[in-house]
Design a protein around this motif. Structure first.
Motif, PDB file in Angstrom:
ATOM      1  N   ILE A  33      54.488  47.039  51.233  1.00  0.00           N
ATOM      2  CA  ILE A  33      55.800  47.307  50.531  1.00  0.00           C
ATOM      3  C   ILE A  33      55.864  46.786  49.364  1.00  0.00           C
ATOM      4  N   GLU A  34      54.990  46.328  48.783  1.00  0.00           N
ATOM      5  CA  GLU A  34      55.221  46.035  46.925  1.00  0.00           C
ATOM      6  C   GLU A  34      53.299  46.196  46.790  1.00  0.00           C
ATOM      7  N   ARG A  35      53.249  46.486  45.443  1.00  0.00           N
ATOM      8  CA  ARG A  35      52.263  46.759  44.434  1.00  0.00           C
ATOM      9  C   ARG A  35      51.978  45.376  43.665  1.00  0.00           C
ATOM     10  N   ILE A  36      51.427  44.202  43.816  1.00  0.00           N
ATOM     11  CA  ILE A  36      51.669  43.326  42.673  1.00  0.00           C
ATOM     12  C   ILE A  36      50.506  43.273  41.742  1.00  0.00           C
ATOM     13  N   GLY A  37      49.468  43.389  41.782  1.00  0.00           N
ATOM     14  CA  GLY A  37      48.595  43.483  41.017  1.00  0.00           C
ATOM     15  C   GLY A  37      47.248  44.474  41.324  1.00  0.00           C
ATOM     16  N   PHE A  38      46.214  44.195  40.458  1.00  0.00           N
ATOM     17  CA  PHE A  38      44.718  45.176  41.646  1.00  0.00           C
ATOM     18  C   PHE A  38      43.783  43.804  40.892  1.00  0.00           C
ATOM     19  N   TYR A  39      42.697  43.890  41.743  1.00  0.00           N
ATOM     20  CA  TYR A  39      41.528  42.857  41.112  1.00  0.00           C
ATOM     21  C   TYR A  39      40.141  44.117  40.895  1.00  0.00           C
ATOM     22  N   ASN A  40      39.661  44.232  40.009  1.00  0.00           N
ATOM     23  CA  ASN A  40      38.409  44.775  39.714  1.00  0.00           C
ATOM     24  C   ASN A  40      37.422  44.295  39.277  1.00  0.00           C
ATOM     25  N   PRO A  41      36.506  44.359  40.139  1.00  0.00           N
ATOM     26  CA  PRO A  41      35.359  43.576  40.630  1.00  0.00           C
ATOM     27  C   PRO A  41      34.424  44.146  39.327  1.00  0.00           C
ATOM     28  N   MET A  42      34.313  45.617  39.460  1.00  0.00           N
ATOM     29  CA  MET A  42      33.380  45.946  38.398  1.00  0.00           C
ATOM     30  C   MET A  42      33.469  45.999  36.793  1.00  0.00           C
ATOM     31  N   ALA A  43      34.606  45.509  36.398  1.00  0.00           N
ATOM     32  CA  ALA A  43      35.564  45.425  34.818  1.00  0.00           C
ATOM     33  C   ALA A  43      34.044  45.485  34.276  1.00  0.00           C
ATOM     34  N   GLN A  44      33.792  46.131  32.411  1.00  0.00           N
ATOM     35  CA  GLN A  44      32.627  45.705  31.843  1.00  0.00           C
ATOM     36  C   GLN A  44      33.634  45.480  30.435  1.00  0.00           C
ATOM     37  N   GLY A  45      32.998  45.109  30.044  1.00  0.00           N
ATOM     38  CA  GLY A  45      33.690  45.073  27.731  1.00  0.00           C
ATOM     39  C   GLY A  45      34.970  44.921  28.102  1.00  0.00           C
ATOM     40  N   GLY A  46      36.457  45.681  27.460  1.00  0.00           N
ATOM     41  CA  GLY A  46      37.001  45.026  27.998  1.00  0.00           C
ATOM     42  C   GLY A  46      38.100  45.414  28.275  1.00  0.00           C
ATOM     43  N   GLU A  47      37.457  45.472  29.609  1.00  0.00           N
ATOM     44  CA  GLU A  47      38.652  46.052  31.053  1.00  0.00           C
ATOM     45  C   GLU A  47      39.172  45.017  31.240  1.00  0.00           C
ATOM     46  N   VAL A  48      40.545  45.046  32.021  1.00  0.00           N
ATOM     47  CA  VAL A  48      40.745  43.685  32.483  1.00  0.00           C
ATOM     48  C   VAL A  48      40.762  43.627  33.848  1.00  0.00           C
ATOM     49  N   PRO A  49      39.892  42.566  34.127  1.00  0.00           N
ATOM     50  CA  PRO A  49      39.120  42.450  36.460  1.00  0.00           C
ATOM     51  C   PRO A  49      40.565  41.433  36.757  1.00  0.00           C
ATOM     52  N   LEU A  50      41.698  41.428  36.709  1.00  0.00           N
ATOM     53  CA  LEU A  50      42.595  40.633  37.375  1.00  0.00           C
ATOM     54  C   LEU A  50      43.597  40.643  36.738  1.00  0.00           C
ATOM     55  N   ARG A  51      44.433  41.377  37.172  1.00  0.00           N
ATOM     56  CA  ARG A  51      46.265  41.639  36.883  1.00  0.00           C
ATOM     57  C   ARG A  51      47.102  41.161  38.074  1.00  0.00           C
ATOM     58  N   ILE A  52      48.321  40.153  38.311  1.00  0.00           N
ATOM     59  CA  ILE A  52      49.087  39.476  38.901  1.00  0.00           C
ATOM     60  C   ILE A  52      49.919  39.357  38.504  1.00  0.00           C
ATOM     61  N   THR A  53      50.964  40.397  39.070  1.00  0.00           N
ATOM     62  CA  THR A  53      52.801  39.491  38.527  1.00  0.00           C
ATOM     63  C   THR A  53      53.574  38.738  38.915  1.00  0.00           C
ATOM     64  N   ALA A  54      53.223  37.805  37.907  1.00  0.00           N
ATOM     65  CA  ALA A  54      53.201  36.041  38.358  1.00  0.00           C
ATOM     66  C   ALA A  54      54.685  36.006  39.486  1.00  0.00           C
ATOM     67  N   ASP A  55      55.103  36.740  38.752  1.00  0.00           N
ATOM     68  CA  ASP A  55      56.838  36.635  39.211  1.00  0.00           C
ATOM     69  C   ASP A  55      57.159  37.349  40.781  1.00  0.00           C
ATOM     70  N   ARG A  56      56.926  38.200  40.466  1.00  0.00           N
ATOM     71  CA  ARG A  56      56.342  39.263  42.212  1.00  0.00           C
ATOM     72  C   ARG A  56      55.742  38.496  43.301  1.00  0.00           C
ATOM     73  N   LEU A  57      54.462  37.264  42.691  1.00  0.00           N
ATOM     74  CA  LEU A  57      53.985  36.726  43.643  1.00  0.00           C
ATOM     75  C   LEU A  57      54.662  35.326  44.033  1.00  0.00           C
ATOM     76  N   ALA A  58      55.264  34.899  42.449  1.00  0.00           N
ATOM     77  CA  ALA A  58      55.976  33.647  43.339  1.00  0.00           C
ATOM     78  C   ALA A  58      57.353  34.305  44.323  1.00  0.00           C
ATOM     79  N   TYR A  59      58.132  34.977  44.277  1.00  0.00           N
ATOM     80  CA  TYR A  59      58.446  35.365  45.011  1.00  0.00           C
ATOM     81  C   TYR A  59      58.468  35.605  46.612  1.00  0.00           C
ATOM     82  N   TRP A  60      57.108  36.847  46.880  1.00  0.00           N
ATOM     83  CA  TRP A  60      57.025  36.496  48.261  1.00  0.00           C
ATOM     84  C   TRP A  60      56.050  35.597  49.213  1.00  0.00           C
ATOM     85  N   GLN A  61      55.788  34.731  47.864  1.00  0.00           N
ATOM     86  CA  GLN A  61      55.166  33.163  48.549  1.00  0.00           C
ATOM     87  C   GLN A  61      56.949  31.608  48.756  1.00  0.00           C
ATOM     88  N   GLY A  62      57.767  32.288  47.664  1.00  0.00           N
ATOM     89  CA  GLY A  62      59.311  31.636  47.984  1.00  0.00           C
ATOM     90  C   GLY A  62      60.289  32.272  49.261  1.00  0.00           C
TER      91      GLY A  62
END
Length: 83
Positions: A33-62
């Motif tokens: 239905i919707e992409r909320i974020g991503f998780y990269n377990p292989m992140a190295q250096g300056g890469e972001v390993p986890l990003r979640i859109t908090a307001d969309r996560l709260a909406y779907w849980q709501g």
């Protein structure tokens, strides 16, 4: 039931996961239905390993979406940093 879970992407031996809201009857990497974020377990250096859109996560849980155990663990361990 709507569930928030990981959908695998990336190459062989280089996993990358999208955090998606989907119907529980759909395949793991299938339609969502919707992409909320991503998780990269292989992140190295300056890469972001986890990003979640908090307001969309709260909406779907709501509206009654359930978190998969893995997504619940990721959200709990990286709660403030994931936003």
């Amino acid at each position: 039931m709507v569930v928030i879970r990981l959908a695998r992407g990336g190459a062989k031996k280089r996993p990358f996961f999208n955090i998606v809201a989907t119907d529980s009857r759909n395949r793991r990497d299938g339609r969502f239905i919707e992409r909320i974020g991503f998780y990269n377990p292989m992140a190295q250096g300056g890469e972001v390993p986890l990003r979640i859109t908090a307001d969309r996560l709260a909406y779907w849980q709501g509206v009654g979406a359930q978190l998969s155990p893995t997504v619940a663990r990721l959200v709990a361990s990286n709660g403030k940093a994931a936003a």
